[in-house]
Motif scaffolding. Structure first.
Motif, mmCIF file in Angstrom:
data_model
loop_
_atom_site.group_PDB
_atom_site.id
_atom_site.type_symbol
_atom_site.label_atom_id
_atom_site.label_comp_id
_atom_site.label_asym_id
_atom_site.label_seq_id
_atom_site.Cartn_x
_atom_site.Cartn_y
_atom_site.Cartn_z
ATOM 1 N N LYS A 1 34.699 34.358 37.499
ATOM 2 C CA LYS A 1 35.598 33.765 38.485
ATOM 3 C C LYS A 1 36.844 34.631 38.612
ATOM 4 O O LYS A 1 37.241 35.309 37.672
ATOM 5 C CB LYS A 1 36.006 32.338 38.069
ATOM 6 N N LYS A 2 37.436 34.574 39.791
ATOM 7 C CA LYS A 2 38.659 35.322 40.010
ATOM 8 C C LYS A 2 39.837 34.702 39.265
ATOM 9 O O LYS A 2 40.761 35.407 38.855
ATOM 10 C CB LYS A 2 38.972 35.406 41.507
ATOM 11 N N GLU A 3 39.816 33.386 39.117
ATOM 12 C CA GLU A 3 40.830 32.675 38.363
ATOM 13 C C GLU A 3 40.252 31.339 37.912
ATOM 14 O O GLU A 3 39.309 30.819 38.515
ATOM 15 C CB GLU A 3 42.100 32.453 39.202
ATOM 16 N N TYR A 4 40.814 30.819 36.837
ATOM 17 C CA TYR A 4 40.293 29.599 36.237
ATOM 18 C C TYR A 4 41.365 28.520 36.273
ATOM 19 O O TYR A 4 42.556 28.793 36.055
ATOM 20 C CB TYR A 4 39.864 29.847 34.786
ATOM 21 N N TYR A 5 40.906 27.281 36.548
ATOM 22 C CA TYR A 5 41.773 26.108 36.506
ATOM 23 C C TYR A 5 41.202 25.126 35.489
ATOM 24 O O TYR A 5 40.020 24.766 35.564
ATOM 25 C CB TYR A 5 41.874 25.446 37.877
ATOM 26 N N MET A 6 42.048 24.693 34.553
ATOM 27 C CA MET A 6 41.625 23.773 33.504
ATOM 28 C C MET A 6 42.675 22.690 33.353
ATOM 29 O O MET A 6 43.811 22.820 33.843
ATOM 30 C CB MET A 6 41.439 24.521 32.173
#
Length: 743
Positions: A369-374
């Protein structure tokens, strides 16, 4: 008749010179001549031939040019001629006896083409005019002594290429100062002596025209030499030349041309979108705007992988990457066809083929992924799992990936495992840091230089751990004239928990169930309204009311808080406007109420009473003290069994006296001589019990009757143990002793 006054004047002058008889006869004959209507005058006049002088004629001596003569001249010397006017005497002279005219100087027609002179014929003896004064002209004859001259030169002209034959280019003009009316001296003819066969010229007008097709790409400038001659080019003609520069302007008649029909280029597979692949150039022999080119990729082959743009300064076509290429996954060679088209004529274009080869490189790991959200709960324990990141080696030989966290102010809250799992390392608090932005790295184990990074955004989910509370510290005022059901104040709440859709509930505290003054209405929009339950309130009777409310939220679990509101009764004036109370504040209401008046009256009474007591104290004597005995804030206890004079040394009471107190003279009272003072008792034998009780009673009565005496904070304990001791011991060992405490 018009010359009559002249003749009369001449005759008058002659009369003064000639004999009188002769004068009279002459005057009589003249008078009869002009006065007789039937007299016929004999016609007389000037005789001369046309007068001309050839210009530029060298003169060494006067040259005869013509003669003026009166027809009445008998050539006997009786007539004399006089010459006047332009050049008379300097350029021209006249023989006064014969009227012959001579020229003295060389003349130039271009400076002055003619001269105007006047001639007179008079009688040599009398001076009388034989002929009237006459004006005549001497013309200067022209010779071809001036060559033609071009005006407005040098000449520069422009003509479009491929102009039709006969197209006018420019007109050249020459002038000749010679006389155009005298032969062909000023008649000019034009010709081209250099510049053929491309151009021609009209011999009379001097207009230069296109004589054959011209091409700017072959030659863009021509230098023409034009010859002009007078006398129509005959023998003796004079001539001049002029240079004419003719620039050939461009027209859009050429298509762009690529230098090559096929171009080979390459790009590495790790190239990013927008990176330049290569540059192509098409040449257009036209100039200026006619040479502007627009590049495009034909809709065929791999046209969607690349894009091309035109550099307006260099007119180059710049090919850039439009999609990411991968050496391992796709065809390793791409083919595109590029079109170079004239910007203003789409029919003028050229095509070329470009082959792009993809070059394999050792690439760093790539995150999925280009960026991760958690997200993670704020009450999560240390070591709780937050989420995972994954990176892979894009090369064919997959390498082991190692993960790490770039150190920043948020990284200390988290750790990452070998498999890319992110764990909490410290307690979290959404009120302090609702978001944590960390950077995760992925590194190839075999080549640590190949590192990739990805941003991970971790949101801390709020847990309801803050109860709601009032939005503001409300200053609530209630007008005395408030009606039942009237709105008093609207309140709102807040919650430190960062929840977007907070919902607050308002209710009265259970202890307010019997409140008959105010109630609370929940508006269901996170606000509540306080309403009055009765008509009218009194500032003097009850200036302040207290209302306890409970505020709860919709969190999980739900939290609540209790707040007490202070409602101040206010005199809102005639308009019953509560804003006036807000501006004045509570002190104004208090000072404006009956309570303030009551307190003022009470304070006045106290001050009056204090004055009266003070005056009375000054007039009354002080009976409480005797012989310097002072009562202080001390506890004096006499229980020493020592003997005699040593007691006085053990208890020196001089320190208990006010040395500065001035005693007034007291009225002498009858006191028993055997009971005088405590000091006396301490020196001798003590009295019996009855006498001592009487002494203390008198002292107590004096203290109670004295209005100026203040109750001392001292406790004097008097213990008497009976008689039998010479030293008057005050020991408390005997059972027959008694005590009296005086405060």
């Amino acid at each position: 008749m018009k010359n009559l006054p002249i003749w009369l004047t001449v005759l008058l002058e002659l009369s003064l010179l000639w004999p009188c008889a002769l004068c009279m006869n002459f005057i009589k004959s003249v008078t009869l001549q002009y006065s007789s209507p039937n007299h016929t005058r004999v016609k007389r006049g000037w005789q001369w031939e046309p007068l001309y002088v050839l210009e530029e004629q060298p003169i060494t001596q006067p040259i005869y040019i013509g003669q003026l003569k009166s027809d009445s001249d008998k050539e006997d010397g009786s007539v004399r001629y006089i010459l006047s006017g332009e050049g008379a005497g300097t350029i021209f002279i006249m023989d006064g006896h014969t009227g012959r005219i001579f020229v003295l100087k060389k003349l130039d027609r271009e400076e002055k083409p003619f001269y105007t002179l006047r001639a007179q014929a008079i009688n040599s003896l009398t001076g009388v005019h034989v002929e009237t004064e006459s004006e005549f002209v001497i013309k200067i004859l022209d010779i071809n002594d001036n060559e033609p001259t071009f005006i407005n030169g040098p000449y520069i002209a422009e003509v479009p290429e491929m102009s039709p034959i006969g197209t006018s280019v420019i007109q050249v003009t020459a002038v000749d100062r010679d006389d155009p009316t005298n032969g062909n001296h000023a008649r000019l003819v034009y010709s081209i002596i250099q510049g053929q066969p491309q151009f021609s010229i009209e011999i009379k007008s001097g207009i230069i025209r296109v004589a054959s097709q011209i091409d700017r790409e072959t030659k863009d400038q021509y230098h023409i030499i034009v010859l002009v001659q007078d006398m129509i080019g005959n023998l003796g003609a004079l001539s001049a030349t002029a240079s004419v520069t003719i620039n050939v302007s461009d027209i859009n008649d050429n298509a762009p041309k690529f230098q090559l029909k096929t171009y080979d280029m390459s790009i590495i597979e790790s190239a990013s979108i927008g990176e330049i692949v290569g540059v192509v150039l098409a040449d257009d022999v036209d100039t200026g705007k006619n040479a502007e080119i627009v590049y495009s990729i034909e809709d065929r082959g791999d046209f969607d992988v690349f894009s091309i743009s035109t550099d307006n300064i260099t007119q180059e076509g710049i090919i850039t990457l439009k999609k990411v290429v991968d050496f391992e996954k796709r065809n390793r060679r791409y083919h595109i066809q590029v079109r170079a088209e004239n910007k203003y004529r789409s029919d003028l274009y050229d095509l070329t083929t470009i082959r792009v080869t993809v070059v394999d490189v050792d690439e760093p790991p790539v995150f999925l992924k280009k960026e991760y959200y958690m997200d993670v709960l704020e009450n999560a324990t240390v070591g709780s799992h937050v989420g995972s990141v994954t990176a892979k080696d894009p090369d064919s030989a997959s390498s082991i990936i190692r993960y790490g966290i770039v150190q920043n102010k948020y990284s200390r809250f988290f750790d990452i495992c070998k498999n890319g799992s992110i764990m909490t390392s410290q307690p979290l608090d959404t009120e302090t840091h609702p978001w944590h932005n960390i950077t995760i790295t992925a590194t190839e184990a075999q080549n640590p230089a190949l590192v990739s990074e990805v941003q991970v955004y971790i949101q801390v989910i709020d847990v309801n751990d803050h109860p709601p509370e009032l939005q503001n510290e409300y200053n609530i005022y209630v007008c005395e004239k408030t009606k039942a059901g009237q709105q008093v104040q609207t309140i709102s709440a807040m919650d430190k928990d960062p929840v977007f859709n907070h919902r607050f509930y308002f209710m009265l505290h259970p202890e307010e169930a019997s409140n008959e003054n105010f109630t609370l209405i929940d508006n269901s929009d996170n606000t509540a309204t306080i309403l009055a339950l009765r008509n009218g309130y009194s500032l003097s009777e009850n200036p302040v009311f207290y209302l306890s409310i409970i505020i709860s939220d919709n969190g999980v679990p739900s939290l609540s808080s209790t707040s007490t509101l202070t409602l101040q009764v206010c005199d809102c004036g005639m308009n019953n406007n509560v804003e006036s109370c807000i501006n004045r504040g509570f002190l104004w209401n208090f000072f404006n109420s009956g309570a303030f008046i009551a307190i003022s009256v009470f304070t006045t009474l106290l001050l009056a009473l204090a004055v009266i007591v003070h005056i009375k104290c000054k007039k009354s004597p002080i009976h409480f003290s005797e012989k310097g005995e002072d009562l202080k804030e001390n506890i004096v206890k006499y229980d020493d069994e020592g003997g005699g004079e040593e007691d006085t040394e053990a208890y020196d009471i001089t320190g208990l006296r006010h040395q500065t107190v001035m005693r007034e003279n007291k009225r002498k009272r009858n006191i028993r001589t055997d009971i005088q003072s405590m000091y006396r008792l301490s020196l001798g034998l003590g009295p019996d019990v009855a006498i001592f009780k009487e002494f203390l009673s008198e002292k107590l009565e004096e203290a109670n009757a004295d209005p100026c005496g203040f109750a001392p904070d001292s406790l004097h304990t008097y213990s008497y143990e009976g008689t039998g001791s010479i030293s008057g011991s005050l020991s408390s060992l005997e059972t027959s002793s008694w005590e009296m405490n005086v405060y």
